[in-house]
Design an enzyme around this catalytic site. Structure first.
Site, PDB file in Angstrom:
ATOM      1  N   ASP A 168       8.218  30.418   5.597  1.00 46.09           N
ATOM      2  CA  ASP A 168       9.476  29.919   6.157  1.00 46.09           C
ATOM      3  C   ASP A 168       9.197  29.317   7.539  1.00 46.09           C
ATOM      4  O   ASP A 168       8.444  29.864   8.332  1.00 46.09           O
ATOM      5  CB  ASP A 168      10.499  31.054   6.260  1.00 46.09           C
ATOM      6  CG  ASP A 168      11.909  30.530   6.466  1.00 46.09           C
ATOM      7  OD1 ASP A 168      12.743  30.700   5.548  1.00 46.09           O
ATOM      8  OD2 ASP A 168      12.190  29.948   7.538  1.00 46.09           O
ATOM      9  N   ILE A 169       9.835  28.175   7.804  1.00 48.81           N
ATOM     10  CA  ILE A 169       9.613  27.451   9.054  1.00 48.81           C
ATOM     11  C   ILE A 169      10.209  28.203  10.246  1.00 48.81           C
ATOM     12  O   ILE A 169       9.806  27.981  11.390  1.00 48.81           O
ATOM     13  CB  ILE A 169      10.206  26.020   8.934  1.00 48.81           C
ATOM     14  CG1 ILE A 169       9.499  25.043   9.844  1.00 48.81           C
ATOM     15  CG2 ILE A 169      11.702  26.013   9.139  1.00 48.81           C
ATOM     16  CD1 ILE A 169       9.838  23.585   9.545  1.00 48.81           C
TER      17      ILE A 169
ATOM     18  N   VAL B  14      19.900  25.707   2.060  1.00 47.24           N
ATOM     19  CA  VAL B  14      19.124  24.761   1.250  1.00 47.24           C
ATOM     20  C   VAL B  14      19.512  24.979  -0.211  1.00 47.24           C
ATOM     21  O   VAL B  14      19.373  26.093  -0.738  1.00 47.24           O
ATOM     22  CB  VAL B  14      17.605  24.946   1.440  1.00 47.24           C
ATOM     23  CG1 VAL B  14      16.838  23.979   0.543  1.00 47.24           C
ATOM     24  CG2 VAL B  14      17.209  24.742   2.905  1.00 47.24           C
TER      25      VAL B  14
ATOM     26  N   HIS C 160      15.977  29.908  -3.769  1.00 42.72           N
ATOM     27  CA  HIS C 160      14.754  30.426  -3.157  1.00 42.72           C
ATOM     28  C   HIS C 160      14.925  31.906  -2.896  1.00 42.72           C
ATOM     29  O   HIS C 160      15.997  32.371  -2.523  1.00 42.72           O
ATOM     30  CB  HIS C 160      14.433  29.688  -1.853  1.00 42.72           C
ATOM     31  CG  HIS C 160      15.606  29.514  -0.942  1.00 42.72           C
ATOM     32  ND1 HIS C 160      16.542  28.516  -1.141  1.00 42.72           N
ATOM     33  CD2 HIS C 160      16.004  30.205   0.137  1.00 42.72           C
ATOM     34  CE1 HIS C 160      17.467  28.613  -0.208  1.00 42.72           C
ATOM     35  NE2 HIS C 160      17.177  29.625   0.586  1.00 42.72           N
ATOM     36  N   MET C 161      13.836  32.627  -3.083  1.00 45.86           N
ATOM     37  CA  MET C 161      13.805  34.040  -2.760  1.00 45.86           C
ATOM     38  C   MET C 161      13.088  34.199  -1.424  1.00 45.86           C
ATOM     39  O   MET C 161      11.968  33.724  -1.256  1.00 45.86           O
ATOM     40  CB  MET C 161      13.071  34.808  -3.858  1.00 45.86           C
ATOM     41  CG  MET C 161      13.005  36.299  -3.616  1.00 45.86           C
ATOM     42  SD  MET C 161      12.304  37.127  -5.059  1.00 45.86           S
ATOM     43  CE  MET C 161      13.710  37.125  -6.154  1.00 45.86           C
ATOM     44  N   HIS C 162      13.767  34.838  -0.463  1.00 43.71           N
ATOM     45  CA  HIS C 162      13.121  35.174   0.809  1.00 43.71           C
ATOM     46  C   HIS C 162      12.336  36.470   0.601  1.00 43.71           C
ATOM     47  O   HIS C 162      12.913  37.481   0.168  1.00 43.71           O
ATOM     48  CB  HIS C 162      14.154  35.448   1.904  1.00 43.71           C
ATOM     49  CG  HIS C 162      15.015  34.286   2.279  1.00 43.71           C
ATOM     50  ND1 HIS C 162      14.797  33.528   3.413  1.00 43.71           N
ATOM     51  CD2 HIS C 162      16.111  33.748   1.683  1.00 43.71           C
ATOM     52  CE1 HIS C 162      15.736  32.586   3.504  1.00 43.71           C
ATOM     53  NE2 HIS C 162      16.538  32.694   2.466  1.00 43.71           N
TER      54      HIS C 162
HETATM   55  P1  AMP Z   1      18.878  29.908   3.122  1.00 41.41           P
HETATM   56  O1  AMP Z   1      19.651  29.954   4.418  1.00 41.41           O
HETATM   57  O2  AMP Z   1      18.884  31.180   2.365  1.00 41.41           O
HETATM   58  O3  AMP Z   1      19.277  28.708   2.294  1.00 41.41           O
HETATM   59  O4  AMP Z   1      17.355  29.725   3.537  1.00 41.41           O
HETATM   60  C1  AMP Z   1      16.780  28.489   3.824  1.00 41.41           C
HETATM   61  C2  AMP Z   1      15.498  28.773   4.535  1.00 41.41           C
HETATM   62  O5  AMP Z   1      14.693  27.611   4.503  1.00 41.41           O
HETATM   63  C3  AMP Z   1      15.683  29.153   6.015  1.00 41.41           C
HETATM   64  O6  AMP Z   1      15.123  30.440   6.241  1.00 41.41           O
HETATM   65  C4  AMP Z   1      14.914  28.061   6.752  1.00 41.41           C
HETATM   66  O7  AMP Z   1      14.240  28.538   7.896  1.00 41.41           O
HETATM   67  C5  AMP Z   1      13.956  27.555   5.693  1.00 41.41           C
HETATM   68  N1  AMP Z   1      13.492  26.185   5.831  1.00 41.41           N
HETATM   69  C6  AMP Z   1      14.245  25.091   6.080  1.00 41.41           C
HETATM   70  N2  AMP Z   1      13.477  23.992   6.109  1.00 41.41           N
HETATM   71  C7  AMP Z   1      12.207  24.402   5.854  1.00 41.41           C
HETATM   72  C8  AMP Z   1      10.951  23.738   5.750  1.00 41.41           C
HETATM   73  N3  AMP Z   1      10.824  22.404   5.908  1.00 41.41           N
HETATM   74  N4  AMP Z   1       9.839  24.478   5.506  1.00 41.41           N
HETATM   75  C9  AMP Z   1       9.946  25.819   5.347  1.00 41.41           C
HETATM   76  N5  AMP Z   1      11.097  26.503   5.422  1.00 41.41           N
HETATM   77  C10 AMP Z   1      12.214  25.806   5.692  1.00 41.41           C
END
Ligand code: AMP
Ligand code: ZN
Length: 113
Positions: free
Chosen positions: A29-30, A95, A99-101
């Site tokens: 994660d960024i 996003v 996605h699974m965190h």
């Molecule tokens: P969510 O809020 O559950 O949709 O999580 C989206 C996640 O994507 C967040 O934790 C962001 O930090 C992460 N994210 C957004 N853009 C990127 C990227 N380019 N590369 C890696 N992680 C990202």
């Protein structure tokens, strides 16, 4: 399709990829919220948890399986970790490609904020 995570899958946007197979991609994660914070995504574009179809069940299982595998590899599986999937606005989804965190390396509180 204008999807950030599809662009990462197609290598149109760089990411720190930590695992890949035919169905799944995982990358750091960024904006990490823990010492380890990995996003595990299906290569198939599925916008939200509400859009999962019966044909997708194996893919969803693979997300969870990959999370456990990465947790074991990184050595925090036994201590414990947190997996989270956010759905839609009230759930904190930003996003729209599921996605699974996977977060590990610190203690988590409950309930989540
Ligand atoms: P969510 O809020 O559950 O949709 O999580 C989206 C996640 O994507 C967040 O934790 C962001 O930090 C992460 N994210 C957004 N853009 C990127 C990227 N380019 N590369 C890696 N992680 C990202
Ligand atoms: Zn996508």
């Amino acid at each position: 399709m204008d999807c950030l995570f599809c662009k990462i899958i197609k290598r149109e946007i760089p990411a720190d990829i930590v695992y890949e197979d035919d169905e799944v991609l995982a990358f750091n994660d960024i904006n990490p919220q823990a010492p380890t914070h990995i996003l595990i995504i299906p290569k198939k574009h599925i916008a939200t948890l509400n859009d999962i179809e019966e044909a997708d069940l194996a893919i969803i299982g693979r997300l969870q399986y990959t999370a456990a595998k990465l947790a074991k590899e990184r050595g925090f599986a036994e201590d414990g970790y947190r997996v989270v999937m956010n759905c839609n606005e009230m759930g904190g989804q930003t996003v729209y490609h599921i996605h699974m965190h996977l977060m590990g390396g610190r203690e988590f509180t409950w309930p989540a904020g």
